[in-house]
Scaffold this active site. Structure first.
Site, PDB file in Angstrom:
ATOM      1  N   CYS A 171       0.821  -1.224   0.000  1.00 47.92           N
ATOM      2  CA  CYS A 171       0.000   0.000   0.000  1.00 47.92           C
ATOM      3  C   CYS A 171       0.845   1.260   0.000  1.00 47.92           C
ATOM      4  O   CYS A 171       0.315   2.362  -0.129  1.00 47.92           O
ATOM      5  CB  CYS A 171      -0.951  -0.015   1.187  1.00 47.92           C
ATOM      6  SG  CYS A 171      -2.013  -1.470   1.170  1.00 47.92           S
ATOM      7  N   HIS A 230      -9.309   3.643  -1.797  1.00 47.19           N
ATOM      8  CA  HIS A 230      -7.939   3.138  -1.657  1.00 47.19           C
ATOM      9  C   HIS A 230      -7.528   2.271  -2.855  1.00 47.19           C
ATOM     10  O   HIS A 230      -7.374   1.064  -2.731  1.00 47.19           O
ATOM     11  CB  HIS A 230      -7.830   2.348  -0.346  1.00 47.19           C
ATOM     12  CG  HIS A 230      -6.459   1.857  -0.011  1.00 47.19           C
ATOM     13  ND1 HIS A 230      -5.302   2.482  -0.441  1.00 47.19           N
ATOM     14  CD2 HIS A 230      -6.052   0.785   0.733  1.00 47.19           C
ATOM     15  CE1 HIS A 230      -4.249   1.801   0.018  1.00 47.19           C
ATOM     16  NE2 HIS A 230      -4.680   0.780   0.720  1.00 47.19           N
TER      17      HIS A 230
END
Lengths: 420, 420
Positions: free
Chosen positions: B105, B366
Site C-alpha cells: 500500500c 484506496h
C-alpha cells in the site's frame, strides 16, 4: 544524466541459479525428490545478500538504501512487498529504506539505476539485489505469468508461450531481412552453453550443447510454438532458462568507501547508465532493438566512451536472437552482423569482445529479477580476475551490460571501468 | 537525508476513485450493467496522467524521469511492467526512463521518494503516478491477492480476510491497553465519510455514515472475520475501500521550474521525506506503528520541523485503527489518545489539525498504488485552496503525509510547505 558523484561497484555475489537439469535442483527425476525441497524466495534472497556482504566485507549496518528487483513474485510464490523481505535478509537491515522495483526482465537493472540515483542524491552506500523463483509451476503456467511483461490484453494470445513467440517473430523478420539461417544463430547458443559449462553457479553447468544439436530440431530440442507463422523460428535451445536464483551487490560513493574502509582499487567504477522505456502495446521495428539502442547511446555518451572501448559485455539473451540484436543495439556489431560475433569466435571468452562469459541467460540462467544485477557483478568479476574457469585471459578495463524488459520496452545499459 | 536541491510539487490530479456504491461504477446493481464497462488500468492511468498535465500546464516532453506505484496488477488485471504502461500514457513519454515501484500500500509513496532521489541526483522534472484496479474479482479473492503484502507463508491463514484481521489484532490490543471502545473509534469513521461526502471524486461520495451505524454491528455493517479472537474488533465500516483509480503529480527542481516557466509561488515545497522498512514475518509491537514512527522522525528532523508545525495531515487509514495509531506515530496525538482527535473534532475540516480531508482511504477510497501519490496531491490542493467543498477555511502552511505498506512494514512520510 552525467554522474555528479563517482559510483563504485564494491562487489557482489550470486546464489546458484537453479532449475530443471541442474544437479542440485529437486525435481521429479532428482534422487532427493520428496526428501528435501528447493530454497524458498526468502532463503534465496537472503543467501545472495549474505554472500554479497561476505564477498565485500561490508557490514549490513552500513547500507543507507536498497532496491530489490523482482518481476512476478505475487504469482510464482504469492509474495509481494519484497522491500520488506529484503529487510529480513539481515537483522541490521531492519528499518532502512528498501524497495522493490519491477520492469519485467529489467527489474534488476532498474534497481541499480534507482540505487545510482540514491547515491547521486546523497546516500553513500547502497544495496542492489534481485530475486526470482519460477519453478513452482509448469512451464505453460509460467509462460502465462511471464506474459504480464507484454501488453497482456493484445499480445498474450499470440501463442501459449507468449514471449518465445514474440521473439520468434523477431527472429523470422531478422533472418529474412539479413539472410541468416538457424545454423548461423546456433553459434550463439553453443557459446552460451560452453561458457555455462565452466561456471559452477550456472543452471546449465552440466548440459552440453553441440552446434548440430542447437541448429537441428529433435525430440529433445523441438519446435514448441503453436503459432504456425513463427513455429520454425524458435527451438527450446534458443530460449533462456526458467531459473530460481538471486544476485546482490553493493555500490558506494567516495564517502561511502571511506566509511567502509575500502580502497577504490578493490572496486570498479560504474561510469554511467542509460535507461529508456517504450510504450506497451505500440508496434516496434522487428529488426532493431530501438529502445535498447537509445539506452546504449545515453550510457556511452554520458561516459564519454564508444563501443570500441569495451572488452567485455553482458547482454540480455532471453533468446538467442536477442543477443544477436542487442550486440547491434550496443554498437558492438553492424546491423545484420550480430550473429557473426559468436560464429567467428569474437564473442568467445578468448575473443576480442567476450559476451556473456558465465553463460548468459541461456546457460547461466534467468531468474528474472536477478538478471540485471548479475550482469554487473559478472563484469566486476571479470575485471577483478574472479571468474575462475571462465576468466577472460586479460581482465578487461571497460565493460558494458544491457538488461532488457519485455519486447524491448525497458532497457538499462551500464558501463564499468576497472580500478587498480 | 537532507535535500540538497529544493523539490517543488508543481501539482497533480486524480481520477474518480471507483468501486461498489459509487454512482459511476458499473456493478450488477447499476442501471448500465451489461451496457458499458469500467475503465481499464491503462485508461485509468492515462486519465490521471493527462489530468496532471492539464492541471499544471506541463508539457509531457519535459518529464525527465518517472515512477509509477502499483501493488498487484499482475493479479487483478494480468499486467506487470507498468513503467512501460506509463510510457503509453502520452506519446511524448515514449523513450523516457519510467519504472514501477512496489511496496504494497506504500507503492505510491516509494514512487515519490524515488522521484525525489532522481531530482536530487540531477534530473529536473519528474512524474510520480500510482494506479490500481481491484474490482475485477470478488472481495474474497481480492483479500487473498492483497495478502501478498504480508508474510504470506505465515500470515495468510490468520483469516480469509488477512489484512482486516491483522489490524483487528491491533485494534483488540489497543482497545485493551488504552481502555477505548468501538464507540470511540467510530468517530474516525464518521469523519471520513462526512469528508468523502463533500468530495466529488470520492468512492463513497454518496454513502452516509452516522455514529450509530459506525459503532453498531448490523446486517449492512457486520462483523465479517472468521477468526473468533478478533472478529468483534472489525466492522465493514472500519475498512478502507476496494477502489479502482489513479493519481499523478509533477515534481521539479528550481532548474526544472525555470525550464517549465512556472513560478514557485504556484507550487508547494516538498521539504523532506522519511522512509523506513521493517522485515516481513518478524513480530512487531501491536500497540505502536514503530516503523512509521521511525519514518516520521526522519522526515521531521530533516525538515527541521515538529508535529506542532503542521496544520493538515493525510494519513494511512487502511482501517480506522490505523488512522488512530498513525496520528500517534506522527506525534499528532499522545500515545493512546489518537481516537480523541476525531471524537473531539480536532481532526475535522474545521478543527486544529484536519486529517484526511477528502475522506481518506475509508471514504475517498484506496486504489492501492495510487494512495501515496494522492495524499501529497491532497495536501497541495488544500494549500492552494483547490479543495472545493472540503476546503480547510484557512489554507495550511505546512502539511504531512504518511503512507504505509503492509502491517507497518514500509512507510513514507513527507512534509510540504506552501509557497505564495
Amino acid at each position: 544524466m552525467k554522474l555528479r558523484r563517482r559510483v563504485y561497484v564494491v562487489g557482489g555475489a550470486h546464489t546458484s541459479y537453479l532449475g530443471k537439469f541442474h544437479p542440485d535442483f529437486i525435481w521429479k527425476k532428482h534422487p532427493d525428490f520428496g526428501v528435501r525441497e528447493n530454497p524458498t524466495i526468502e532463503e534465496t534472497l537472503r543467501d545472495a545478500v549474505q554472500r554479497a556482504f561476505a564477498a565485500t566485507g561490508v557490514d549490513p549496518a552500513e547500507i543507507d538504501k536498497g532496491y530489490v528487483g523482482n518481476f512476478v513474485g505475487e504469482l510464482f510464490v504469492n509474495q509481494g512487498h519484497m522491500g520488506a523481505m529484503l529487510a529480513a535478509a539481515d537483522p541490521k537491515l531492519a528499518g532502512k529504506p528498501l524497495v522493490r522495483t519491477e520492469a519485467a526482465c529489467a527489474s534488476g537493472g532498474v534497481a541499480v539505476t534507482a540505487c545510482v540515483d540514491a547515491l547521486q542524491a546523497g546516500y553513500d552506500v547502497a544495496l542492489a539485489a534481485g530475486v526470482e523463483i519460477q519453478t513452482t509451476v509448469s512451464a505453460m503456467i509460467g509462460a502465462d505469468y511471464l506474459a504480464r511483461a507484454s501488453h497482456y490484453a493484445t499480445e498474450r494470445e499470440i501463442d501459449r508461450f507468449t514471449f518465445p513467440c514474440l521473439f520468434a517473430r523477431r527472429a523470422k523478420a531478422y533472418k529474412e531481412a539479413f539472410g541468416i539461417s538457424r545454423e548461423d544463430i546456433a553459434h550463439t547458443v553453443v557459446k552460451a552453453y560452453a561458457n555455462g559449462n565452466r561456471n559452477p553457479l550456472a543452471h546449465m553447468q552440466a548440459v552440453k550443447m553441440t552446434h548440430e544439436q542447437a541448429s537441428t530440431p529433435s525430440e529433445s530440442n523441438p519446435f514448441f510454438l503453436d503459432n504456425e507463422l513463427y513455429r520454425e523460428h524458435m527451438l527450446i535451445s534458443d530460449c533462456s532458462q526458467v531459473s530460481d536464483g538471486a544476485s546482490a551487490m553493493i555500490l558506494a560513493t567516495d564517502e561511502g568507501l571511506a566509511r567502509l574502509g575500502i580502497d577504490p582499487s578493490r572496486c570498479t567504477e560504474l561510469l554511467s547508465y542509460g535507461q529508456a522505456t517504450s510504450p506497451l502495446g505500440v508496434p516496434a521495428d522487428p529488426l532493431r532493438l530501438d529502445n535498447s539502442a537509445r539506452a546504449a547511446r545515453i550510457a556511452f555518451e554520458d561516459a564519454g566512451l564508444s563501443a570500441a572501448d569495451v572488452q567485455v559485455a553482458e547482454v540480455h539473451d532471453c533468446f538467442s536472437i536477442t543477443e544477436i540484436m542487442m550486440l547491434e543495439a550496443l554498437g558492438l556489431a553492424p546491423e545484420g552482423r550480430g550473429a557473426s560475433l559468436a560464429a567467428e569466435g569474437h564473442s568467445h571468452i578468448d575473443g576480442r569482445i567476450p559476451v556473456n562469459t558465465g553463460g548468459g541467460l541461456m546457460a547461466f540462467g534467468h531468474p528474472v529479477g536477478a538478471t540485471g544485477i548479475k550482469q554487473i557483478v559478472e563484469v566486476f568479476r571479470q575485471m577483478k580476475g574472479q571468474a575462475g574457469d571462465y576468466q577472460i585471459p586479460t581482465p578487461p578495463t571497460h565493460g558494458v551490460t544491457a538488461n532488457m524488459g519485455g519486447d524491448d520496452r525497458t532497457t538499462v545499459v551500464t558501463l564499468q571501468r576497472n580500478l587498480a
